[in-house]
Design a protein around this motif. Structure first.
Motif, PDB file in Angstrom:
ATOM      1  N   LEU A  92       0.802  -1.228   0.000  1.00 42.63           N
ATOM      2  CA  LEU A  92       0.000   0.000   0.000  1.00 42.63           C
ATOM      3  C   LEU A  92       0.837   1.282   0.000  1.00 42.63           C
ATOM      4  CD1 LEU A  92      -2.935   0.744  -0.202  1.00 42.63           C
ATOM      5  CD2 LEU A  92      -3.141   0.503   2.277  1.00 42.63           C
ATOM      6  N   PRO A  93       2.054   1.313   0.558  1.00 44.95           N
ATOM      7  CA  PRO A  93       2.859   2.537   0.464  1.00 44.95           C
ATOM      8  C   PRO A  93       3.533   2.736  -0.901  1.00 44.95           C
ATOM      9  CG  PRO A  93       3.427   1.242   2.424  1.00 44.95           C
ATOM     10  CD  PRO A  93       2.647   0.355   1.515  1.00 44.95           C
ATOM     11  N   THR A  94       3.261   1.875  -1.877  1.00 45.32           N
ATOM     12  CA  THR A  94       4.013   1.870  -3.130  1.00 45.32           C
ATOM     13  C   THR A  94       3.108   2.135  -4.332  1.00 45.32           C
ATOM     14  OG1 THR A  94       3.763  -0.463  -3.779  1.00 45.32           O
ATOM     15  CG2 THR A  94       5.370   0.034  -2.035  1.00 45.32           C
ATOM     16  N   ASP A  95       3.717   2.067  -5.505  1.00 45.00           N
ATOM     17  CA  ASP A  95       2.993   2.241  -6.759  1.00 45.00           C
ATOM     18  C   ASP A  95       2.041   1.092  -7.066  1.00 45.00           C
ATOM     19  OD1 ASP A  95       5.137   0.499  -7.037  1.00 45.00           O
ATOM     20  OD2 ASP A  95       5.786   1.253  -8.983  1.00 45.00           O
ATOM     21  N   GLU A  96       2.145  -0.003  -6.326  1.00 44.11           N
ATOM     22  CA  GLU A  96       1.378  -1.198  -6.665  1.00 44.11           C
ATOM     23  C   GLU A  96      -0.018  -1.241  -6.059  1.00 44.11           C
ATOM     24  OE1 GLU A  96       5.078  -4.266  -7.541  1.00 44.11           O
ATOM     25  OE2 GLU A  96       3.671  -4.751  -5.934  1.00 44.11           O
TER      26      GLU A  96
END
Length: 533
Positions: A92-96
């Protein structure tokens, strides 16, 4: 599917600073007046606790999806589970991944603005420590002396003794989670005296050394790679965790261990594991058929491991009105990906690279995070069997999809990255192994005009990072990867809504680690806070 049935034997955690009221105990006590003497009186008792240790990775308590949570004071489905909590921290903290919901602090994860008071982080700190605590209790009671004192002999005694290495692996894996997410941990082992003092804190460097030492110690005690019952761990799992540990050693300790990462990745590669022919089937309800690709999976079963925090979360949270495509009975209209993930695929149709399991592509731009209809829908995990058979839960509420923790593709990617970072090996091997991944991805071919085949000129560290995204998205790797490449918090790589800004922005480097939950620090003054929080 072959499943390790999770026992209904009830064990309640009273230790390891899981919550404020639990701060002054180090061990576990069974409920219903059970004691270690009665619980472990028979081989069946040991098997029940072993099942609980394995099951703690997929379940949240002893009453199915809700009602008797291992960890009190938090929402059982969303905050007391391992897989769902790990996904929230790693993806969740990423581009995904982004989420449409506004439940408590969940929006803070993609915005990289969490605090020490976050309830989701409280749960993610508690779950591994709980798992570690029940592992410690088992190891205290599974010594040769304790087994003999209970009159357990022969093959039954040998079988119990053999499980000690498995439990030590599971404990080491949970400590690795703490190492990676929080940078340090509450630290207890079976050697700690029960109830004598609050647990101490272990630093990142010390914890790295502890995990490494434990895995090396059990390497020859575990069953040979690819020899144990599906869902349990053997040498292959230990090698895989060592490879992952060493790949990230420079982040964890300041000293690169890329040669060691390559060595242990190669051990796995050479052990006879195979890529399952169809990538999509690796994430379907009968993915136990892909067992030869896995070093360790967390077993999930729609009848025996009912939880809203295991892969049941994936099949509901990623679905909307199209829930039938996910093999479930309803969508939660929650999680999807940003266009930054799909931009890494040359063909988003899935007709060439079959890993492109996306839809809603015409609405990929996200103007409102709360609108599920904006963003890329991901259909990776589906509660549908590849053979067309019936899933375990006929109501299709709970998932049969096993969660892959370590699989061969990751080891191949570790080998290639470690080689490029100066860890030895050779370019030809790295290229040949990577093309195994690409060949499978393109449907047992390289696609039209060999578009999927990579050449030596294509091979660089950025390619590896992008290929890891293509191959491993939504499997719990992305945050760790971006930290290793120094791209999670910096302005080097921006994606939609990074830092809470539509176009993306850099954030404070403190967000490379999660804070130690304030509740735990109140309960245990031995715990210190990470820098910046």
């Amino acid at each position: 599917m072959k499943k390790m049935i999770i026992s209904k034997f009830t064990i309640v955690a009273l230790g390891a600073t899981l919550l404020v009221s639990c701060a002054k105990k180090l061990d576990l006590f069974p409920t219903n007046d059970l004691t270690p003497q009665t619980t472990y009186a028979t081989p069946e008792g040991y098997k029940a606790v072993l099942a609980k240790i394995y099951g703690g990775m997929s379940t949240t308590g002893n009453a199915g999806p809700a009602g008797a949570s291992d960890i009190q004071g938090l929402d059982e489905g969303s905050q007391a589970s391992f897989i769902r909590g790990f996904f929230n921290c790693q993806e969740l903290p990423t581009d995904e991944a982004v989420v449409a919901w506004n439940d408590q602090t969940i929006q803070d994860f993609h915005a990289l603005r969490w605090t020490a008071g976050d309830p989701f982080l409280l749960g993610m700190y508690a779950r591994p420590v709980y798992n570690i605590t029940i592992s410690n209790e088992y190891l205290r009671e599974a010594t040769d002396e304790k087994i003999a004192s209970r009159g357990i002999t022969g093959a039954a005694a040998t079988e119990i003794a053999n499980t000690r290495a498995e439990v030590r692996f599971l404990r080491a894996f949970n400590y690795w989670v703490m190492l990676d997410l929080f940078g340090k941990s509450t630290f207890v082992t079976e050697a700690d005296q029960i109830g004598t003092a609050l647990p101490r804190e272990i630093s990142r460097e010390e914890l790295f050394a502890y995990i490494e030492t434990e895995l090396k110690a059990i390497e020859t005690e575990l069953q040979p790679a690819r020899s144990i019952e599906y869902g349990r761990v053997d040498q292959g799992a230990a090698w895989a965790l060592l490879a992952r540990l060493y790949l990230n050693a420079e982040v964890y300790t300041g000293t690169g261990r890329y040669a060691d990462a390559l060595t242990y990745a190669k051990k796995v590669i050479d052990a006879g594991y195979e890529l399952h022919p169809d990538y999509r089937e690796v994430f379907m309800a009968d993915n136990d058929k892909a067992a030869n690709e896995f070093m360790y999976v967390i077993n999930c079963d729609g009848l025996r491991t009912q939880s809203y925090g295991n892969t049941t979360f994936f099949i509901h949270a990623a679905a909307g009105d199209n829930f039938a495509d996910y093999g479930t009975n309803g969508g939660w209209y929650g999680y999807r990906a940003t266009a930054a993930l799909t931009n890494k695929f040359a063909d988003l149709s899935g007709n060439t690279d079959e890993r492109a399991m996306f839809s809603n592509l015409s609405n990929a731009t996200i103007n409102a995070l709360s609108d599920f209809n904006q963003g890329v829908w991901v259909r990776k995990y589906v509660n549908i069997r590849s053979d067309g058979g019936q899933v375990s839960d006929v109501n299709r509420e709970f998932s049969d999809v096993d969660f892959p923790v370590f699989r061969l593709s990751e080891m191949i990617l570790i080998y290639a990255e470690a080689h490029l970072r100066g860890g030895g090996g050779d370019l030809a091997t790295a290229l040949a192994q990577l093309n195994r991944i690409r060949f499978r991805a393109y449907g047992q071919s390289y696609g039209p005009n060999d578009v999927g085949r990579i050449l030596s000129s294509d091979l660089n560290l950025q390619f590896i990072l992008d290929e890891r995204a293509r191959e491993l998205f939504w499997e719990g790797h992305r945050r760790t990867d971006l930290v290793r490449y120094n791209q999670l918090t910096t302005g080097t790589y921006l994606w939609p809504w990074k830092g809470g800004v539509a176009s993306g922005t850099a954030v404070d480097e403190k967000f490379n680690l999660f804070p130690i939950p304030a509740t735990n620090r109140t309960a245990n003054p031995n715990l210190s806070q990470n820098t910046g929080y």
